[in-house]
Design an enzyme around this catalytic site. Structure first.
Site, PDB file in Angstrom:
ATOM      1  CE1 TYR A  56     -15.536   9.068   6.864  1.00 41.12           C
ATOM      2  CE2 TYR A  56     -15.492   7.191   5.922  1.00 41.12           C
ATOM      3  CZ  TYR A  56     -14.826   8.111   6.976  1.00 41.12           C
ATOM      4  OH  TYR A  56     -14.259   6.989   7.438  1.00 41.12           O
ATOM      5  NE  ARG A  59     -12.894   7.417   1.174  1.00 34.43           N
ATOM      6  CZ  ARG A  59     -13.141   5.910   1.916  1.00 34.43           C
ATOM      7  NH1 ARG A  59     -13.373   5.979   3.077  1.00 34.43           N
ATOM      8  NH2 ARG A  59     -12.364   4.725   1.533  1.00 34.43           N
ATOM      9  CG  ASN A  92     -11.541  -2.528  -0.939  1.00 31.96           C
ATOM     10  OD1 ASN A  92     -10.331  -1.830   0.158  1.00 31.96           O
ATOM     11  ND2 ASN A  92     -11.071  -2.424  -1.652  1.00 31.96           N
ATOM     12  CB  VAL A  93     -15.891   1.178   2.382  1.00 30.90           C
ATOM     13  CG1 VAL A  93     -16.007   1.189   3.537  1.00 30.90           C
ATOM     14  CG2 VAL A  93     -15.224   2.708   2.235  1.00 30.90           C
ATOM     15  CG  HIS A 109     -12.441  -2.338   7.354  1.00 30.38           C
ATOM     16  ND1 HIS A 109     -11.176  -2.152   7.343  1.00 30.38           N
ATOM     17  CD2 HIS A 109     -12.291  -2.918   8.721  1.00 30.38           C
ATOM     18  CE1 HIS A 109     -10.238  -2.680   8.117  1.00 30.38           C
ATOM     19  NE2 HIS A 109     -10.967  -3.493   8.563  1.00 30.38           N
ATOM     20  CB  SER A 177      -0.561  -2.041   3.947  1.00 26.89           C
ATOM     21  OG  SER A 177      -1.251  -1.057   4.759  1.00 26.89           O
ATOM     22  CG  ASN A 201      -0.573  -5.607  -2.195  1.00 27.16           C
ATOM     23  OD1 ASN A 201      -1.117  -5.519  -1.930  1.00 27.16           O
ATOM     24  ND2 ASN A 201       1.479  -4.967  -1.143  1.00 27.16           N
ATOM     25  CD  GLU A 203       4.549  -1.115  -2.570  1.00 29.80           C
ATOM     26  OE1 GLU A 203       3.532  -0.624  -2.240  1.00 29.80           O
ATOM     27  OE2 GLU A 203       4.980  -0.611  -3.024  1.00 29.80           O
TER      28      GLU A 203
HETATM   29  N1  APR Z   1      -2.800  -3.540  -7.462  1.00 31.04           N
HETATM   30  C1  APR Z   1      -2.228  -4.037  -6.882  1.00 31.04           C
HETATM   31  N2  APR Z   1      -2.094  -3.801  -4.658  1.00 31.04           N
HETATM   32  C2  APR Z   1      -1.641  -2.494  -5.184  1.00 31.04           C
HETATM   33  C3  APR Z   1      -2.525  -1.910  -6.007  1.00 31.04           C
HETATM   34  C4  APR Z   1      -2.340  -2.464  -7.260  1.00 31.04           C
HETATM   35  N3  APR Z   1      -2.752  -1.729  -8.838  1.00 31.04           N
HETATM   36  N4  APR Z   1      -1.901  -0.167  -5.641  1.00 31.04           N
HETATM   37  C5  APR Z   1      -1.655  -0.709  -4.395  1.00 31.04           C
HETATM   38  N5  APR Z   1      -1.423  -1.517  -3.786  1.00 31.04           N
HETATM   39  C6  APR Z   1      -0.874  -2.218  -2.705  1.00 31.04           C
HETATM   40  C7  APR Z   1       0.144  -1.297  -2.237  1.00 31.04           C
HETATM   41  O1  APR Z   1       1.190  -1.611  -2.287  1.00 31.04           O
HETATM   42  C8  APR Z   1      -0.842  -1.585  -0.151  1.00 31.04           C
HETATM   43  O2  APR Z   1       0.252  -2.578  -0.029  1.00 31.04           O
HETATM   44  O3  APR Z   1      -2.428  -2.171  -2.374  1.00 31.04           O
HETATM   45  C9  APR Z   1      -1.691  -1.565  -0.664  1.00 31.04           C
HETATM   46  C10 APR Z   1      -2.747  -0.370  -0.252  1.00 31.04           C
HETATM   47  O4  APR Z   1      -2.807  -0.570   1.443  1.00 31.04           O
HETATM   48  P1  APR Z   1      -3.458   0.395   2.300  1.00 31.04           P
HETATM   49  O5  APR Z   1      -3.143   1.875   1.375  1.00 31.04           O
HETATM   50  O6  APR Z   1      -2.587   0.581   3.484  1.00 31.04           O
HETATM   51  O7  APR Z   1      -4.970  -0.069   2.126  1.00 31.04           O
HETATM   52  P2  APR Z   1      -5.137  -1.115   3.043  1.00 31.04           P
HETATM   53  O8  APR Z   1      -4.754  -2.275   3.266  1.00 31.04           O
HETATM   54  O9  APR Z   1      -6.594  -1.644   2.584  1.00 31.04           O
HETATM   55  O10 APR Z   1      -5.641  -0.573   4.631  1.00 31.04           O
HETATM   56  C11 APR Z   1      -6.549  -0.812   6.043  1.00 31.04           C
HETATM   57  O11 APR Z   1      -6.783   0.819   6.679  1.00 31.04           O
HETATM   58  O12 APR Z   1      -7.661   3.049   6.728  1.00 31.04           O
HETATM   59  C12 APR Z   1      -7.732   1.741   6.673  1.00 31.04           C
HETATM   60  O13 APR Z   1     -10.011   0.928   7.259  1.00 31.04           O
HETATM   61  C13 APR Z   1      -8.880   1.486   6.092  1.00 31.04           C
HETATM   62  O14 APR Z   1      -9.608  -0.893   5.037  1.00 31.04           O
HETATM   63  C14 APR Z   1      -8.535   0.367   5.306  1.00 31.04           C
HETATM   64  C15 APR Z   1      -7.486  -0.640   6.120  1.00 31.04           C
END
Ligand code: APR
Length: 236
Positions: A56, A59, A92-93, A109, A177, A201, A203
């Site tokens: 951390y 980060r 997000n943190v 979170h 995601s 998003n 994707e």
């Molecule tokens: N614009 C829009 N979406 C994006 C971009 C972008 N430029 N780049 C990536 N993404 C999307 C990806 O397609 C993916 O679906 O953002 C998503 C990120 O997913 P994760 O990496 O799983 O992150 P998140 O959903 O925030 O994770 C949830 O999991 O690890 C734990 O506590 C942590 O808060 C986090 C939680």
């Protein structure tokens, strides 16, 4: 567009990707570089606190080198100009929403720039390293941990979030995601209460089929365009 008076927004790591912050589950993402069970669980912290505090600290340092992007700024504009009720919930943190101009951000979170003392259990603003075991600003005990919600721990302010989802007209999920609950279940909660639901998003997310509408592309492009639509509709 139906009349919208109450908006709830959920953001995830994808909204900060264009600022240069790694997401968790993309190729080469944080969870490919580090083992979740080692750096994001209470058990991992008990097993090897140096590893976790170092993770951390790294980060927090990386966060100081990046800036908010147009998606963060567009949400701040929506908060400032939307006449109805507005709640921004982030997984997000990082502090890029606040640096982008958002005033009210609910960090479900936790936050990198906050420390939690495991002795007095008080949270303090924190912008420094922790690996050197600095004293708690309140009780002076050398027992600070990152104020981040780890797997197996309860996210913050869940009652307030469910209350807002229960009366929302519109729920929008940006850059997540849909892999992690309880956040991944918010779309169904909102939908059950009659809200319109929209996914923005890069994707399709794991829960994309739960949304009334989904738009795919970079948040830096999708979010400003969507915000202009909402504010434009409010004027007409
Ligand atoms: N614009 C829009 N979406 C994006 C971009 C972008 N430029 N780049 C990536 N993404 C999307 C990806 O397609 C993916 O679906 O953002 C998503 C990120 O997913 P994760 O990496 O799983 O992150 P998140 O959903 O925030 O994770 C949830 O999991 O690890 C734990 O506590 C942590 O808060 C986090 C939680």
């Amino acid at each position: 567009m139906a009349e919208i008076n109450r908006i709830v927004i959920l953001t995830g790591a994808g909204i900060s990707a264009e600022s240069g912050i790694d997401t968790f589950r993309s190729a080469g993402g944080l969870w490919e570089q580090h083992k979740v069970e080692d750096v994001a669980t209470p058990e991992g912290f008990a097993r090897d606190p140096d590893l976790v505090l170092g993770f951390y600290d790294m980060r927090r340092e990386a966060l100081a080198k990046v800036e908010p992007n147009p998606a963060h700024r567009a949400l701040a504009k929506l908060e400032a100009e939307f006449a109805g009720e507005f709640l921004l919930v982030t997984q997000n943190v990082d502090d890029l929403h606040e640096r982008g101009g958002s005033r009210q951000v609910l960090h479900m979170h936790g936050e990198l720039k906050s420390a939690l003392c495991t002795s007095c259990e008080i949270r303090s603003p924190w912008d420094d390293t922790m690996a050197n075991r600095p004293p708690c600003p309140v009780c002076q005990a050398p027992t600070l941990r990152p104020d981040v919600v780890w797997f197996g721990e309860m996210p913050y302010q869940m009652e307030r979030i469910y209350g807002a989802l229960g009366s929302a007209d519109l729920f929008v999920s940006i850059g997540t995601s849909g892999a992690v609950y309880p956040a991944a279940g918010f779309v169904q909660e909102a939908r059950q209460s009659g809200a319109q639901t929209l996914e923005l998003n890069l994707e399709p997310s794991e829960g994309t089929h739960f949304f009334h509408e989904a738009r795919h592309g970079p948040a830096g492009e999708l979010v400003p365009r969507w915000v202009d639509e909402v504010l434009g509709a409010a004027l007409s």
